[in-house]
Design a protein around this motif. Structure first.
Motif, mmCIF file in Angstrom:
data_model
loop_
_atom_site.group_PDB
_atom_site.id
_atom_site.type_symbol
_atom_site.label_atom_id
_atom_site.label_comp_id
_atom_site.label_asym_id
_atom_site.label_seq_id
_atom_site.Cartn_x
_atom_site.Cartn_y
_atom_site.Cartn_z
ATOM 1 N N TYR A 79 -4.077 11.186 7.668
ATOM 2 C CA TYR A 79 -4.431 9.876 7.910
ATOM 3 C C TYR A 79 -3.707 8.654 7.482
ATOM 4 C CZ TYR A 79 -5.579 10.121 2.835
ATOM 5 O OH TYR A 79 -5.350 10.294 1.357
ATOM 6 N N GLU A 80 -2.237 8.811 7.268
ATOM 7 C CA GLU A 80 -1.521 7.747 6.963
ATOM 8 C C GLU A 80 -1.030 7.452 8.420
ATOM 9 O OE1 GLU A 80 2.222 6.834 4.547
ATOM 10 O OE2 GLU A 80 0.402 7.020 3.378
ATOM 11 N N THR A 81 -1.603 6.367 8.920
ATOM 12 C CA THR A 81 -1.364 5.923 10.352
ATOM 13 C C THR A 81 -0.195 4.857 10.406
ATOM 14 O OG1 THR A 81 -2.839 4.118 10.350
ATOM 15 C CG2 THR A 81 -3.483 6.306 11.240
ATOM 16 N N VAL A 82 0.092 4.203 9.121
ATOM 17 C CA VAL A 82 1.113 3.344 8.673
ATOM 18 C C VAL A 82 1.549 3.375 7.418
ATOM 19 C CG1 VAL A 82 1.374 0.779 8.389
ATOM 20 C CG2 VAL A 82 -0.743 1.350 10.089
ATOM 21 N N SER A 83 2.985 3.456 7.276
ATOM 22 C CA SER A 83 3.822 3.848 6.006
ATOM 23 C C SER A 83 3.346 2.518 5.409
ATOM 24 C CB SER A 83 5.180 3.767 6.672
ATOM 25 O OG SER A 83 5.628 2.531 6.708
ATOM 26 N N PHE A 84 3.992 2.694 3.952
ATOM 27 C CA PHE A 84 3.485 1.834 3.052
ATOM 28 C C PHE A 84 4.276 0.514 3.373
ATOM 29 C CE2 PHE A 84 5.605 -0.354 -1.004
ATOM 30 C CZ PHE A 84 4.262 -0.862 -1.227
ATOM 31 N N ARG A 85 5.602 0.494 3.539
ATOM 32 C CA ARG A 85 6.497 -0.634 4.083
ATOM 33 C C ARG A 85 5.723 -1.201 5.281
ATOM 34 N NH1 ARG A 85 11.484 -1.136 1.487
ATOM 35 N NH2 ARG A 85 12.143 0.751 0.067
ATOM 36 N N GLU A 86 5.432 -0.556 6.214
ATOM 37 C CA GLU A 86 4.800 -1.228 7.208
ATOM 38 C C GLU A 86 3.512 -1.841 7.158
ATOM 39 O OE1 GLU A 86 4.575 2.262 9.718
ATOM 40 O OE2 GLU A 86 6.355 1.726 10.766
ATOM 41 N N SER A 87 2.906 -1.291 6.302
ATOM 42 C CA SER A 87 1.613 -1.793 5.867
ATOM 43 C C SER A 87 1.756 -3.112 5.213
ATOM 44 C CB SER A 87 0.607 -0.953 4.964
ATOM 45 O OG SER A 87 1.286 -0.730 3.505
ATOM 46 N N ILE A 88 2.686 -3.433 4.440
ATOM 47 C CA ILE A 88 2.992 -4.705 3.907
ATOM 48 C C ILE A 88 3.146 -5.808 4.864
ATOM 49 C CG2 ILE A 88 4.217 -6.144 2.129
ATOM 50 C CD1 ILE A 88 2.253 -3.852 1.018
ATOM 51 N N ILE A 89 3.918 -5.612 5.736
ATOM 52 C CA ILE A 89 4.087 -6.387 6.599
ATOM 53 C C ILE A 89 2.860 -6.718 7.618
ATOM 54 C CG2 ILE A 89 5.431 -6.637 9.201
ATOM 55 C CD1 ILE A 89 7.861 -5.081 7.728
ATOM 56 N N CYS A 90 2.133 -5.649 7.891
ATOM 57 C CA CYS A 90 0.875 -6.017 8.683
ATOM 58 C C CYS A 90 -0.095 -6.850 7.914
ATOM 59 C CB CYS A 90 0.245 -4.677 9.011
ATOM 60 S SG CYS A 90 0.930 -3.594 10.088
ATOM 61 N N THR A 91 -0.151 -6.636 6.485
ATOM 62 C CA THR A 91 -1.030 -7.248 5.550
ATOM 63 C C THR A 91 -0.760 -8.806 5.578
ATOM 64 O OG1 THR A 91 -1.495 -5.100 4.179
ATOM 65 C CG2 THR A 91 -1.916 -7.333 3.110
ATOM 66 N N GLU A 92 0.565 -8.865 5.542
ATOM 67 C CA GLU A 92 1.019 -10.257 5.286
ATOM 68 C C GLU A 92 1.087 -11.070 6.582
ATOM 69 O OE1 GLU A 92 1.469 -11.678 2.354
ATOM 70 O OE2 GLU A 92 0.649 -9.789 1.669
ATOM 71 N N GLY A 93 0.648 -10.463 7.720
ATOM 72 C CA GLY A 93 0.601 -11.097 8.908
ATOM 73 C C GLY A 93 1.877 -11.360 9.823
ATOM 74 N N ARG A 94 2.922 -10.709 9.387
ATOM 75 C CA ARG A 94 4.155 -10.981 9.916
ATOM 76 C C ARG A 94 4.666 -9.904 10.944
ATOM 77 N NH1 ARG A 94 6.313 -15.922 8.423
ATOM 78 N NH2 ARG A 94 8.185 -14.804 8.568
ATOM 79 N N GLU A 95 3.647 -9.198 11.756
ATOM 80 C CA GLU A 95 3.816 -8.278 12.776
ATOM 81 C C GLU A 95 5.073 -8.861 13.565
ATOM 82 O OE1 GLU A 95 -0.440 -7.640 11.862
ATOM 83 O OE2 GLU A 95 0.845 -9.334 12.077
#
Length: 290
Positions: free
Chosen positions: A274-290
């Motif tokens: 169920y891990e669709t997003v890695s940890f590092r990618e998830s921080i980028i997405c969370t911080e709104g810098r995709e």
């Protein structure tokens, strides 16, 4: 098509899950319901396959602690009884890692729950009622997620992100935390619904998170470099002994990855991812810098 009813119309997890499964319009139909008044009691649950119960009280004034039990335990009991009586097949309840009554530690399936706060105790007491409701044709699934984070999330992650952007330096702490990105949690719930199973589950990201690395990644997502210094570690060592707040941020607090619902868990005899997003990618997405 699975028909899903989410309680807690405006909650972060429920709203995020509804958005997540909207990418499968042919597989899921999602409705939401508010439990703020008694109108929900007149609405039929017949025809729904799943109730995703996210409605809860997290913070109340000190002199209103009975609200935790009225909402998190008693209201949950009313909802699950109605669901069972009206033919719902699966009930999913969002509980908390807080039922263990500690800010640090290595949690295994043998770890005893000793809830200490009114919030955690109300969730734990609800769990005990729900476990008794589980039958072969009414599957009750209880989730005890660790810190949930994602874009616009409430709670401790947001406070830590604020520090990452304000502080010029940060201590180097070799700790580990279990966390789960909101999209990964939503995917776990989706797979749980597909499997229509009950039980106790402990979903988390594949990687444990180090607080220092988390702060570094948050800063870098905003094109900022934060200095990390060992010279500050003595103050953290003292804080870990004296302060629950410091333990929540800098202590190690993890689930054993082999616990049910952990990475690569078995569900209905199949391994799920169920891990669709890695940890590092998830921080980028969370911080709104995709």
């Amino acid at each position: 098509m699975k028909k899903i009813l989410i309680t807690g119309a405006n909650g972060y997890i429920g709203t995020s899950f509804g958005r997540w499964v909207s990418q499968y319009p042919d597989k899921y139909s999602v409705d939401t319901i508010s439990l703020r008044d008694n109108c929900w009691r007149e609405i039929s649950f017949e025809g729904y396959d799943v109730i995703l119960h996210t409605a809860a009280v997290v913070h109340v004034k000190e002199n209103d602690i009975n609200e935790y039990f009225k909402i998190n335990r008693d209201l949950t009991t009313d909802v699950v009884k109605k669901a069972k009586q009206e033919g719902v097949k699966q009930f999913i309840f969002l509980s908390t890692m807080g039922v263990y009554g500690t800010e640090t530690g290595y949690i295994t399936k043998e770890t005893v729950s000793i809830p200490k706060t009114p919030y955690a105790l109300s969730k734990y007491e609800a769990e005990q009622i729900l476990i008794e409701m589980n039958t072969n044709d009414f599957n009750v699934a209880i989730l005890r997620p660790p810190i949930v984070y994602g874009k616009d999330c409430p709670g401790n992650y947001t406070r830590l992100a604020t520090l990452a952007l304000r502080l010029p330096c940060f201590p180097i702490i070799d700790n580990e935390r279990s966390m789960i990105y909101i999209d990964n949690l939503s995917e776990f719930i989706r797979l749980l619904i597909d499997s229509c199973v009950g039980g106790m589950y402990f979903p988390q990201n594949k990687e444990y998170v180090k607080t220092t690395e988390l702060v570094r990644l948050i800063a870098r997502a905003h094109n900022k470099e934060i200095k990390v210094l060992k010279i500050l570690n003595w103050s953290i060592a003292i804080g870990l002994k004296l302060s629950g707040t410091v333990r929540k941020v800098f202590g190690s607090f993890v689930y054993d990855k082999g616990m049910s619902g952990g990475p690569g868990t078995l569900m209905n005899g199949e391994y799920i991812d169920y891990e669709t997003v890695s940890f590092r990618e998830s921080i980028i997405c969370t911080e709104g810098r995709e």
